[in-house]
Structure formats: C-alpha cells, structure tokens
Design a protein around this motif. Structure first.
Motif, PDB file in Angstrom:
ATOM      1  N   GLU A  81       0.841  -1.189   0.000  1.00 59.65           N
ATOM      2  CA  GLU A  81       0.000   0.000   0.000  1.00 59.65           C
ATOM      3  C   GLU A  81       0.878   1.242   0.000  1.00 59.65           C
ATOM      4  N   GLY A 129      -2.635   5.418  -0.173  1.00 57.37           N
ATOM      5  CA  GLY A 129      -4.037   5.055  -0.327  1.00 57.37           C
ATOM      6  C   GLY A 129      -4.340   4.104  -1.472  1.00 57.37           C
ATOM      7  N   TYR A 130      -3.330   3.715  -2.224  1.00 54.94           N
ATOM      8  CA  TYR A 130      -3.510   2.768  -3.319  1.00 54.94           C
ATOM      9  C   TYR A 130      -2.842   1.451  -2.953  1.00 54.94           C
ATOM     10  N   CYS A 155      -3.797  -2.179  -9.629  1.00 60.23           N
ATOM     11  CA  CYS A 155      -3.902  -1.085  -8.665  1.00 60.23           C
ATOM     12  C   CYS A 155      -5.341  -1.032  -8.162  1.00 60.23           C
ATOM     13  N   GLN A 160      -8.031   0.585  -4.875  1.00 59.40           N
ATOM     14  CA  GLN A 160      -8.190   1.606  -3.848  1.00 59.40           C
ATOM     15  C   GLN A 160      -9.266   1.145  -2.869  1.00 59.40           C
ATOM     16  N   THR A 179     -12.146   2.037  -0.457  1.00 56.22           N
ATOM     17  CA  THR A 179     -13.080   3.160  -0.404  1.00 56.22           C
ATOM     18  C   THR A 179     -13.605   3.395   1.019  1.00 56.22           C
TER      19      THR A 179
END
Length: 87
Positions: free
Chosen positions: A12, A15-16, A27, A29, A31
């Motif tokens: 990580e 935030g990705y 990739c 993310q 939420t």
C-alpha cells in the motif's frame, strides 16, 4: 477482499494498493464504504511475484522476464512500462 487475497504480494502506498498476480500488476483503492475498487492493471510478459513502489514507479519481479519498472504516477492508467531488465 477475495481478489486481493488471491494475489501473491501487495503493498500500500498513498491510499492505493499495488498487487501482483501471475499475469501482472493491479492497482486497487480502498473506499470509504469499505470496498476495494480496481482502478487499473498492467499485464506483464512473465509471472509477476513481487512488487515494491517508490515514488512514481512500481518495481515488479516478473519471473524469467526480470524486473520491470512501471510508472504509476498517472493513475488510473498503469500501462506505461518504462523498462525491463534481467539480473
């Protein structure tokens, strides 16, 4: 998330989540609602087994194809492979 658990290695950054699977780099993310959303993917010629991310680049150990350097700055377009080399 089953998709993340099925991958070999994940890291990580900012935030990705960058993950490798046998076919390449992905990739994701995480939420606010608690779901993972896939943002992009970059197939690699070998079998990706490890990823490290530093700055704008992901370094992917890609089996017989060596190490690939993939630019990840322009999300979600993870398709810009900078170079690859064998050790």
């Amino acid at each position: 998330c089953a998709a993340i658990a099925a991958n070999r290695h994940a890291v990580e950054r900012d935030g990705y989540w960058y993950l490798v699977s046998q076919w390449g780099l992905e990739c994701w993310q995480y939420t606010v609602s608690g779901d993972f959303v896939k943002l992009s993917e970059a197939p690699t010629p070998g079998i990706a087994s490890w990823v490290a991310v530093e700055g704008d680049y992901a370094y992917v150990a890609d089996g017989d194809s060596g190490i690939l350097v993939i630019r990840v700055l322009a999300l979600p377009g993870l398709r810009d492979t900078q170079c690859g080399f064998k050790m």
